[in-house]
Write an enzyme that holds these catalytic residues in place. Sequence first.
Site, PDB file in Angstrom:
ATOM      1  N   LYS A  52       0.843  -1.204   0.000  1.00 21.96           N
ATOM      2  CA  LYS A  52       0.000   0.000   0.000  1.00 21.96           C
ATOM      3  C   LYS A  52       0.879   1.255   0.000  1.00 21.96           C
ATOM      4  O   LYS A  52       0.635   2.203  -0.754  1.00 21.96           O
ATOM      5  CB  LYS A  52      -0.920  -0.001   1.232  1.00 21.96           C
ATOM      6  N   GLN A  96      -4.612  -1.310   9.918  1.00 21.34           N
ATOM      7  CA  GLN A  96      -4.480  -2.643   9.329  1.00 21.34           C
ATOM      8  C   GLN A  96      -4.993  -3.713  10.291  1.00 21.34           C
ATOM      9  O   GLN A  96      -4.581  -3.775  11.445  1.00 21.34           O
ATOM     10  CB  GLN A  96      -2.998  -2.894   8.967  1.00 21.34           C
ATOM     11  N   ASP A 119     -11.007   2.839   4.187  1.00 21.35           N
ATOM     12  CA  ASP A 119     -11.364   1.424   4.050  1.00 21.35           C
ATOM     13  C   ASP A 119     -12.874   1.251   3.892  1.00 21.35           C
ATOM     14  O   ASP A 119     -13.334   0.158   3.537  1.00 21.35           O
ATOM     15  CB  ASP A 119     -10.916   0.645   5.296  1.00 21.35           C
TER      16      ASP A 119
END
Length: 310
Positions: A52, A96, A119
Site C-alpha cells: 500500500k 491494518q 477502508d
Amino acid sequence: MPRILDGNRIRDEITSECRPRVEKLTTLQRPPGLAVVLVGHNPASEIYVRNKVKTSHELGIHSETLMPPETVTTGELLAVVDELNRRPEIDGILVQMPLPPHVDSKRVLLAVSPEKDVDGFHPCNVGNLATGRPGPRSCTPAGIIEMLKRYQIPIAGKRAVVVGRSDIVGKPMALMLLHENSTVTICHSKTPDLAAVCREADILIAAIGRAAMITADYIRPGATVIDVGMNRLDNRADVERIFPAGRPGAAEKLEAFARRGTLLIGDVHPLDVLEKASAYTPVPGGVGPLTIAMLMVNTIDSAERRIVVC
Ligand code: NDP
C-alpha cells in the site's frame, strides 16, 4: 477457454487515472495524505502495508506508517487515531487488521473519522453504502465492480451469488451488486445445498477463505467467477488432494509447490473454473491488485473533498 479477468491490467488503468488527480491536488495545495497504522509484527499485514505504501509513493501520495508495539492498549491506539483525525494533511486513515486480540478492534475502527475512513468500514460509511449515498466504499468489492464494468460484463438483471457474509467483503459486495441492479443471493456456512444455489449464478463471487472449495459442480456453465480468496497451502497432502497426479494442469501446480514450499490458491478450484466459466479472476493476479488501487482512489476522493472544502 474462459476469459481471464486480469487484475493487474485493471489496477494499472485505475492507477494511471489517479496520477493526474494527485498532480492537480499537489499543484493546488498539497498531495493527498494516507496514514497506515500497523500494530505488531504480523508478516501478512507487513506485506499488505508495504504494498500500500509503495503504491502511494509511486502515485505521489504522501504516506506514513505508524507502528505501535504489539503491547499497545486500546486507549493508546485510540489516541493515535485521534491525532490522525486532527491532522489536516492526512486525508485517509487505515488501521491494518487484524489487531492483537486484547485490543477492541471495533472501538478503534469506530474512532476513525468517517470522512477519513478510506477502508469504508465505519458504520456511517456502511450506512452510506446501504442507502446509496456517496462516501468511501470497501476497497475489495469496489474493485470487483470496477473490474466487471471495465470488462463490460453485464451486471444489471443478472443473478449474482455471493458466498461469504463478512463486513469487509461479502456484505458490501452484495449491496454493490444490488445497486447495480443484479438479483443477489448471499450464502454462508449455514446455507443448505450451497452448490445448487451457486449454480444459479451468472456472477459467482467466492469470499470464503477455503482453498479450492468452489469446484465444477458449483459453477453454472458460462458464469463469470470472481475469486476473492487468498489461501496459502503449505502442506503437500492438501496440494495433492486438490491437484491429483495425472490431471491436466496439476503437474505445474505440484512443481510450483515443490519449488517454493507453498502455494497461493483461491476459494475457486483453478482447474475446474477453466472447464465451466466464461470469465474468471486468477489467484494471484485477479482481485488482489484491485484492493490497493481502490484504496488509492478512496484516498484521492477524500483529499479532493477536503481540499476543495478547505
Ligand atoms: P471471513 O472469514 O470474515 O468470512 C468468510 C465467510 O465465508 C463467512 O461469511 C463464512 O460464513 C463463509 N464460509 C466459511 N466457510 C464456509 C462454507 N464451508 N460454506 C459457505 N460459506 C462459508 O473472510 P473475509 O471475507 O475477510 O475473506 C474471505 C477470503 O477473501 C479470505 O481468503 C481472505 O484472505 C480473502 N480476502 C482477499 C482480499 C483481496 O484483496 N484479494 C481482501 C479481503 C479478503 P459464516 O458467516 O456463516 O461463518
